[in-house]
Structure formats: C-alpha cells, structure tokens
Motif scaffolding. Structure first.
Motif, PDB file in Angstrom:
ATOM      1  N   ASN A  36      29.104  95.137  16.462  1.00 55.81           N
ATOM      2  CA  ASN A  36      28.859  94.638  17.818  1.00 55.81           C
ATOM      3  C   ASN A  36      27.440  94.949  18.272  1.00 55.81           C
ATOM      4  O   ASN A  36      26.808  94.139  18.949  1.00 55.81           O
ATOM      5  CB  ASN A  36      29.885  95.172  18.795  1.00 55.81           C
ATOM      6  CG  ASN A  36      31.241  94.527  18.612  1.00 55.81           C
ATOM      7  OD1 ASN A  36      31.384  93.540  17.894  1.00 55.81           O
ATOM      8  ND2 ASN A  36      32.255  95.077  19.243  1.00 55.81           N
ATOM      9  N   ARG A  54      29.715  86.370  23.156  1.00 53.22           N
ATOM     10  CA  ARG A  54      31.020  86.700  23.741  1.00 53.22           C
ATOM     11  C   ARG A  54      32.150  86.084  22.928  1.00 53.22           C
ATOM     12  O   ARG A  54      33.129  86.755  22.590  1.00 53.22           O
ATOM     13  CB  ARG A  54      31.072  86.222  25.189  1.00 53.22           C
ATOM     14  CG  ARG A  54      32.374  86.518  25.898  1.00 53.22           C
ATOM     15  CD  ARG A  54      32.310  86.074  27.352  1.00 53.22           C
ATOM     16  NE  ARG A  54      31.603  84.822  27.529  1.00 53.22           N
ATOM     17  CZ  ARG A  54      32.199  83.643  27.662  1.00 53.22           C
ATOM     18  NH1 ARG A  54      33.492  83.544  27.683  1.00 53.22           N
ATOM     19  NH2 ARG A  54      31.481  82.546  27.808  1.00 53.22           N
ATOM     20  N   LYS A  55      32.013  84.813  22.578  1.00 53.25           N
ATOM     21  CA  LYS A  55      33.043  84.121  21.810  1.00 53.25           C
ATOM     22  C   LYS A  55      33.230  84.783  20.445  1.00 53.25           C
ATOM     23  O   LYS A  55      34.364  84.983  19.996  1.00 53.25           O
ATOM     24  CB  LYS A  55      32.685  82.654  21.639  1.00 53.25           C
ATOM     25  CG  LYS A  55      33.740  81.860  20.907  1.00 53.25           C
ATOM     26  CD  LYS A  55      33.312  80.411  20.726  1.00 53.25           C
ATOM     27  CE  LYS A  55      34.318  79.568  20.003  1.00 53.25           C
ATOM     28  NZ  LYS A  55      35.020  80.122  18.896  1.00 53.25           N
ATOM     29  N   ILE A  58      35.133  88.125  20.958  1.00 48.88           N
ATOM     30  CA  ILE A  58      36.527  87.877  21.323  1.00 48.88           C
ATOM     31  C   ILE A  58      37.306  87.366  20.124  1.00 48.88           C
ATOM     32  O   ILE A  58      38.419  87.844  19.843  1.00 48.88           O
ATOM     33  CB  ILE A  58      36.618  86.892  22.521  1.00 48.88           C
ATOM     34  CG1 ILE A  58      36.139  87.592  23.792  1.00 48.88           C
ATOM     35  CG2 ILE A  58      38.050  86.366  22.691  1.00 48.88           C
ATOM     36  CD1 ILE A  58      35.966  86.662  24.979  1.00 48.88           C
ATOM     37  N   ASP A  59      36.753  86.417  19.395  1.00 49.32           N
ATOM     38  CA  ASP A  59      37.433  85.877  18.212  1.00 49.32           C
ATOM     39  C   ASP A  59      37.678  86.960  17.166  1.00 49.32           C
ATOM     40  O   ASP A  59      38.720  86.981  16.519  1.00 49.32           O
ATOM     41  CB  ASP A  59      36.623  84.742  17.591  1.00 49.32           C
ATOM     42  CG  ASP A  59      36.651  83.467  18.413  1.00 49.32           C
ATOM     43  OD1 ASP A  59      37.472  83.380  19.362  1.00 49.32           O
ATOM     44  OD2 ASP A  59      35.845  82.559  18.129  1.00 49.32           O
ATOM     45  N   LYS A  60      36.719  87.871  17.018  1.00 55.95           N
ATOM     46  CA  LYS A  60      36.868  88.962  16.054  1.00 55.95           C
ATOM     47  C   LYS A  60      38.080  89.824  16.403  1.00 55.95           C
ATOM     48  O   LYS A  60      38.873  90.176  15.529  1.00 55.95           O
ATOM     49  CB  LYS A  60      35.593  89.802  16.037  1.00 55.95           C
ATOM     50  CG  LYS A  60      35.634  90.937  15.036  1.00 55.95           C
ATOM     51  CD  LYS A  60      34.346  91.714  15.020  1.00 55.95           C
ATOM     52  CE  LYS A  60      34.350  92.666  16.176  1.00 55.95           C
ATOM     53  NZ  LYS A  60      33.331  93.706  16.103  1.00 55.95           N
ATOM     54  N   TYR A  61      38.263  90.144  17.683  1.00 59.16           N
ATOM     55  CA  TYR A  61      39.366  91.012  18.065  1.00 59.16           C
ATOM     56  C   TYR A  61      40.697  90.279  18.107  1.00 59.16           C
ATOM     57  O   TYR A  61      41.754  90.897  17.944  1.00 59.16           O
ATOM     58  CB  TYR A  61      39.061  91.699  19.399  1.00 59.16           C
ATOM     59  CG  TYR A  61      38.042  92.780  19.216  1.00 59.16           C
ATOM     60  CD1 TYR A  61      38.374  93.983  18.594  1.00 59.16           C
ATOM     61  CD2 TYR A  61      36.721  92.608  19.604  1.00 59.16           C
ATOM     62  CE1 TYR A  61      37.445  94.969  18.382  1.00 59.16           C
ATOM     63  CE2 TYR A  61      35.764  93.589  19.408  1.00 59.16           C
ATOM     64  CZ  TYR A  61      36.141  94.769  18.788  1.00 59.16           C
ATOM     65  OH  TYR A  61      35.201  95.732  18.583  1.00 59.16           O
ATOM     66  N   LYS A  62      40.682  88.971  18.302  1.00 55.73           N
ATOM     67  CA  LYS A  62      41.911  88.184  18.262  1.00 55.73           C
ATOM     68  C   LYS A  62      42.499  88.186  16.846  1.00 55.73           C
ATOM     69  O   LYS A  62      43.697  88.089  16.680  1.00 55.73           O
ATOM     70  CB  LYS A  62      41.663  86.747  18.707  1.00 55.73           C
ATOM     71  CG  LYS A  62      41.568  86.584  20.194  1.00 55.73           C
ATOM     72  CD  LYS A  62      41.390  85.106  20.531  1.00 55.73           C
ATOM     73  CE  LYS A  62      41.325  84.886  22.004  1.00 55.73           C
ATOM     74  NZ  LYS A  62      41.108  83.448  22.318  1.00 55.73           N
TER      75      LYS A  62
END
Length: 64
Positions: A36, A54-55, A58-62
């Motif tokens: 990060n 940001r995307k 977020i996609d990484k943690y999803k």
C-alpha cells in the motif's frame, strides 16, 4: 477528487497529502503494508490517480 488529481497538484503537494493521510491513519488503524505504501508512492510520483489507487486497494481486500 479533481482538486487532488495529478494534473491539479505538484509532486510536493501530493507528498504532503499522502504524509497527512498516513499520519491520520496512524492514530487508530493498522500500519500500512509495504504494498500500500508503494501504491501511495505511485500517486506521489504522478503514475496513478487517487480514484485508481482507491479502487486497487479496495479490490485487493475484497479478494481476501
């Protein structure tokens, strides 16, 4: 977000924005991962816009 776009900021302004955000994060969240921090540096260097950053995070943690 246009106010903070690469086209509307200098590298110094992006460095300060990221430093302020990291400082606020330290008040109550986990430390940023190396990955990060690397993504944030891509914004500072003008390689990645905040929306994309940001995307990506977020996609990484999803996926976890």
């Amino acid at each position: 977000m246009d106010k903070y776009s690469i086209a509307n900021t200098t590298k110094a302004e992006r460095e300060k924005l990221v430093a302020d955000a990291v400082a606020m994060n330290l008040l109550g969240a986990e430390l940023l991962t190396k990955e990060n921090r690397s993504l944030l540096q891509r914004y500072v260097d003008g390689e990645m816009e905040l929306d994309e950053l940001r995307k990506t995070i977020i996609d990484k943690y999803k996926k976890h």
